[in-house]
Design a protein around this motif. Structure first.
Motif, mmCIF file in Angstrom:
data_model
loop_
_atom_site.group_PDB
_atom_site.id
_atom_site.type_symbol
_atom_site.label_atom_id
_atom_site.label_comp_id
_atom_site.label_asym_id
_atom_site.label_seq_id
_atom_site.Cartn_x
_atom_site.Cartn_y
_atom_site.Cartn_z
ATOM 1 N N MET A 167 0.737 -1.328 -0.031
ATOM 2 C CA MET A 167 -0.015 -0.076 -0.090
ATOM 3 C C MET A 167 0.902 1.160 0.090
ATOM 4 O O MET A 167 1.845 1.294 0.683
ATOM 5 N N ILE A 168 0.420 2.465 -0.831
ATOM 6 C CA ILE A 168 1.172 3.597 -0.548
ATOM 7 C C ILE A 168 0.222 4.576 -0.256
ATOM 8 O O ILE A 168 -1.072 4.693 -0.600
ATOM 9 N N ARG A 169 0.787 5.290 0.523
ATOM 10 C CA ARG A 169 -0.255 6.493 1.364
ATOM 11 C C ARG A 169 0.370 7.710 0.533
ATOM 12 O O ARG A 169 1.386 8.181 0.380
ATOM 13 N N TYR A 170 -0.601 8.373 -0.096
ATOM 14 C CA TYR A 170 -0.545 9.708 -0.723
ATOM 15 C C TYR A 170 -0.962 10.977 0.267
ATOM 16 O O TYR A 170 -2.168 10.618 0.726
ATOM 17 N N ALA A 191 -2.948 0.942 -3.663
ATOM 18 C CA ALA A 191 -2.375 -0.194 -4.017
ATOM 19 C C ALA A 191 -1.198 0.100 -4.777
ATOM 20 O O ALA A 191 -0.076 -0.652 -4.650
ATOM 21 N N SER A 192 -1.162 1.097 -5.629
ATOM 22 C CA SER A 192 -0.034 1.570 -6.405
ATOM 23 C C SER A 192 -0.242 2.822 -6.930
ATOM 24 O O SER A 192 -1.456 3.375 -6.898
ATOM 25 N N SER A 193 0.765 3.419 -7.806
ATOM 26 C CA SER A 193 0.328 4.720 -8.202
ATOM 27 C C SER A 193 -0.581 4.613 -9.342
ATOM 28 O O SER A 193 -1.516 5.654 -9.560
ATOM 29 N N ASP A 194 -0.531 3.623 -10.072
ATOM 30 C CA ASP A 194 -1.385 3.323 -11.160
ATOM 31 C C ASP A 194 -2.920 2.969 -10.603
ATOM 32 O O ASP A 194 -3.877 3.569 -11.241
ATOM 33 N N ASP A 195 -3.210 2.467 -9.477
ATOM 34 C CA ASP A 195 -4.436 2.457 -8.707
ATOM 35 C C ASP A 195 -4.735 4.019 -8.586
ATOM 36 O O ASP A 195 -6.197 4.183 -8.581
#
Length: 142
Positions: A1-4, A19-23
């Motif tokens: 998981m990525i937190r933005y 889940a990703s940058s693309d997500d």
């Protein structure tokens, strides 16, 4: 998981997990990402510094977790635990047996400490025998 770190066109800042940058890109394109403050779907990612975990950083974090009041509370609990240990007989694995003897009047009443499995502790409590676990303090496991 990525937190933005995210921001909407009205200037509200918030965070989201993807889940990703693309997500994130896919959800934003489908207008599934919305500002929790105003509902705007015009949301962009903010610049973020990468979070790199190092031993030094972990050690520093550990040292900053407890504030002064928490340290004082832990010290008081430690004093209490030490007092209990000093004024009780350590019967080790015989704890359930000895606790029952005292409860049923077969042995002199006295303070006990020792070991009991979870099942044994539950059985003692169900019999009406008052017991409590001694707390495990941070320094006890480090």
């Amino acid at each position: 998981m990525i937190r933005y770190n995210l921001s909407c066109d009205d200037g509200h800042d918030f965070e989201g997990w993807f889940a990703s940058s693309d997500d994130f890109d896919s959800q934003a394109e489908q207008r599934l990402v919305a500002c929790p403050a105003c509902g705007s779907h015009s949301v962009t990612k903010q610049l973020m510094a990468p979070s790199v975990s190092t031993a030094r950083k972990k050690e520093a974090t550990r040292a900053l977790v407890m504030d002064r009041a928490q340290k004082e509370t832990i010290a008081k609990i430690r004093e209490l635990v030490n007092s209990i240990r000093e004024n009780a007989e350590d019967v080790g694995e015989r704890f359930p047996e000895e606790a029952r003897k005292i409860h049923y009047g077969e042995a002199e009443e006295r303070g006990l400490i020792g070991k009991a499995s979870a099942e044994e502790a539950i059985a003692l409590l169900e019999e009406g025998i008052e017991i409590a676990p001694l707390p495990v303090l941070p320094d006890d496991v480090n």
